[in-house]
Design a protein around this motif. Structure first.
Motif, PDB file in Angstrom:
ATOM      1  N   THR A  53      -7.935  -1.889  -1.287  1.00 24.68           N
ATOM      2  CA  THR A  53      -7.156  -0.681  -1.017  1.00 24.68           C
ATOM      3  C   THR A  53      -7.706   0.475  -1.828  1.00 24.68           C
ATOM      4  O   THR A  53      -8.270   0.289  -2.915  1.00 24.68           O
ATOM      5  CB  THR A  53      -5.675  -0.892  -1.369  1.00 24.68           C
ATOM      6  N   LEU A 110      -6.477   0.947   3.702  1.00 18.35           N
ATOM      7  CA  LEU A 110      -6.613  -0.499   3.592  1.00 18.35           C
ATOM      8  C   LEU A 110      -7.906  -0.866   4.295  1.00 18.35           C
ATOM      9  O   LEU A 110      -8.029  -0.707   5.512  1.00 18.35           O
ATOM     10  CB  LEU A 110      -5.423  -1.208   4.251  1.00 18.35           C
ATOM     11  N   VAL A 164       0.883  -1.159   0.000  1.00 20.66           N
ATOM     12  CA  VAL A 164       0.000   0.000   0.000  1.00 20.66           C
ATOM     13  C   VAL A 164       0.922   1.210   0.000  1.00 20.66           C
ATOM     14  O   VAL A 164       1.462   1.602   1.043  1.00 20.66           O
ATOM     15  CB  VAL A 164      -0.944   0.015   1.216  1.00 20.66           C
TER      16      VAL A 164
END
Length: 630
Positions: A357, A362, A318
């Motif tokens: 995501t 997240l 991420v």
């Protein structure tokens, strides 16, 4: 003396034909010359016609060729006809069909074929010390030598064919290096020795095939059983080997790739030259490397080896943060390595079932019906509290277990900020859409719409700019809806309308789906697609539009090797427009790429757009029928 005008009556598979002796025998040394000369015994039916048990339709084409020396191949199965020609020994037609078959099925691929990455020429051999050497910081294992890179870069068509053969059948030299050389027991026919040899050959084949393939920007990571090779695309060199991971003692189960991180390496030292980061997991362990390809040889730095405590089921980046997730029942965990703090942290996340995501967020779906989230931008601020800051965002009104989730962030406008739109599916077949307005951030998302069209658990859901797509566990049954938007935001007027229902059938075992995910693939502002792999050992994939199930194109391996894994990625840099590439890993150890941009764009465009000044526009087409075919 033979009368070449004599009529010959034939019964081909129950269909009667009549022709002359000369027509059947003008090509020498064929089935017919042997038959009519008596070298082949004949079987006759009740009328005295010679009976031949073959396909009458294909024989009719061959007979016309013998009569006219020409043939029309439109709507003809060339391979089946060529098989019949080989049976009857019609060499001139067989050669012509072979040429046509080569044109239609070239080993260099069709117009969509984009690239070929050969198997590694010198695959590393796993041994007991490789994993330890990779972790102790020895310079030998922290670099990739120039000779190794050159060996893998060098490629010709002939060499790639040899490599494919090596990938399937180990040479004696390879067998001896793996401890499987010739022994006296084997030469004496020891059954147990032969059994062990066969098992080891299967192990070699499994180690050679591509297990996982990932891409990010202009980088591709190709994972084998115990190591990963990274490729980079440049305008001048094309695809070339950029890095290679150390050999791992345990089988690689998950990988994650992040290009151009610009982060820091272990020890807190900045690594401005770092091109790419690679995460690899085996069981509960995660290893993370940073690679710098600006130096010769390539500099590889082991950032760390982390333990999640349970088997890693999902590994992803991420931004520059590496995230490991596991939803193993009540022992669900999330682990995060943050690039700025150089810290690995794990936390229990109750009943984790799915994730997605969006930006730095997240989102986590749970078996209790809750939607939780972690904001990676706030994560470093809470490091001293040893808290990942897992926050509940929403609770399903019926507390149904959430099995799939998709997040869509609307583009920011001058009028308002991002809308947060979330679609999720449940174990009982419901699909819900929730929306959070920018001005009501503190009050949580509001339930927007509910669909109860599935009777089985929802396995996938995707909310994009134009469509809502859901997939359930009943043979990948897909339902799609057209989304109405006003000023870029989802609208209730007239809301979503049903678009299509179809199945993406696949006969693979559920255990094979981890790296053969059918989709949908694609950015949220473009037409998404499904990739259909019908049977496990196949060299063919089907590409279908996610909105209506329409077949876009068929992809076939250029070397005939079965596809072992695949993924769809967008290659952005170095091109006037992004390319949508289908990346396929193969059992031969090679990787092949296909450019789907043009066929997907063509299939997504309306066939006959209405004229701007039409007084009587055509009525809307009916909804797509329920389709269970391939």
């Amino acid at each position: 003396m033979t009368n070449y005008q004599e009529i010959v009556n034939l019964n081909i598979g129950g269909t009667r034909f009549a022709t002359s002796w000369h027509t059947l025998t003008w090509v020498p040394d064929t089935f017919f010359t042997a038959l009519l000369s008596g070298r082949i015994p004949t079987v006759r039916d009740e009328t005295g016609a010679i009976f031949i048990d073959r396909d009458p339709n294909l024989f009719g084409l061959i007979l016309n060729f013998l009569r006219t020396r020409d043939i029309d191949l439109n709507n003809v199965n060339i391979r089946a006809l060529r098989h019949e020609c080989d049976y009857f020994g019609i060499t001139p037609l067989s050669r012509r069909l072979a040429l046509c078959d080569e044109i239609n099925h070239s080993s260099c691929g069709d117009v969509l074929f984009y690239g070929y990455l050969p198997p590694p020429s010198n695959p590393p051999i796993s041994n007991g010390s490789s994993g330890r050497n990779g972790n102790n910081g020895s310079r030998k294992n922290l670099t990739v030598s120039n000779s190794d890179v050159a060996a893998v870069r060098s490629h010709s068509r002939n060499s790639s064919l040899d490599l494919r053969t090596v990938g399937r059948i180990p040479s004696q030299d390879q067998l001896s290096r793996c401890g499987r050389g010739h022994s006296r027991a084997a030469s004496l026919g020891n059954a147990e020795c032969h059994k062990g040899l066969k098992q080891n050959e299967n192990t070699w084949s499994e180690n050679m095939k591509v297990q996982i393939i990932k891409a990010h920007h202009n980088w591709i990571a190709v994972a084998y059983s115990h190591y990963v090779i990274g490729y980079r695309l440049t305008d001048s060199c094309g695809w070339y080997v950029a890095f290679q991971s150390p050999v791992q003692e345990s089988t690689i189960e998950r990988i994650a790739l992040n290009a151009k991180t610009g982060g820091a390496t272990s020890g807190g030292n900045s690594s401005a030259g770092t091109d790419v980061m690679l995460g690899v997991s085996s069981g509960p362990l995660v290893r993370l490397w940073a690679f710098s390809t600006h130096t010769e040889p390539v500099r590889r730095t082991l950032i760390g080896t982390f333990n999640l405590g349970v088997r890693v089921e999902h590994l992803l980046f991420v931004g520059p943060q590496l995230v490991a997730l596991s939803g193993a029942g009540s022992r669900s965990k999330a682990g995060v390595w943050h690039t700025s703090t150089q810290h690995w942290q794990t936390q229990d996340v109750a009943h984790l079932t799915t994730y997605d995501t969006a930006g730095s967020f997240l989102l986590l779906g749970t078996a209790t019906g809750a939607v939780n989230y972690i904001d990676m931008q706030k994560f470093p601020l809470r490091m001293k509290d040893n808290d990942l800051l897992v926050t509940q965002l929403y609770k399903d009104p019926n507390q149904e277990p959430i099995t799939a989730i998709s997040v869509y962030l609307t583009p920011k406008t001058s009028l308002c900020g991002n809308w947060l739109e979330i679609a999720y599916g449940t174990r009982y077949g419901s699909v819900r859409v929730i929306v959070q307005h920018p001005e009501t951030v503190g009050h949580g998302p509001q339930l927007f719409q509910t669909f109860t069209v599935h009777q089985s658990p929802v396995t996938k859901v995707s909310l994009s700019e134009n469509y809502l797509i859901s997939v359930c566990s009943e043979y990948n049954h897909v339902r799609s809806w057209r989304v109405t938007r006003f000023r870029g935001m989802i609208s209730t007027q007239p809301g979503t309308t049903p678009k299509a229902a179809f199945k993406v059938l696949a006969l693979e075992a559920p255990t094979a789906q981890a790296h053969n995910d059918c989709g949908p693939y694609g950015e949220q502002d473009e037409e998404q697609i499904f990739i259909q792999k019908v049977v496990p050992d196949t060299d063919t994939l089907y590409v279908r539009l996610a909105s209506n199930g329409k077949r876009v194109c068929t992809i076939r391996s250029v070397d005939g090797s079965p596809v072992s894994c695949f993924v769809v990625a967008v290659q952005c840099e170095g091109a006037l427009r992004p390319r949508r590439l289908l990346l396929c890993g193969h059992r031969s150890g090679a990787a092949q790429m296909w450019d789907l941009t043009a066929p997907v764009d063509k299939a997504a465009r309306p066939a006959h757009p209405p004229a701007a000044n039409a007084l009587h526009p055509e009525p809307h087409p009916p909804f797509a029928p329920y389709c269970s075919g391939y």
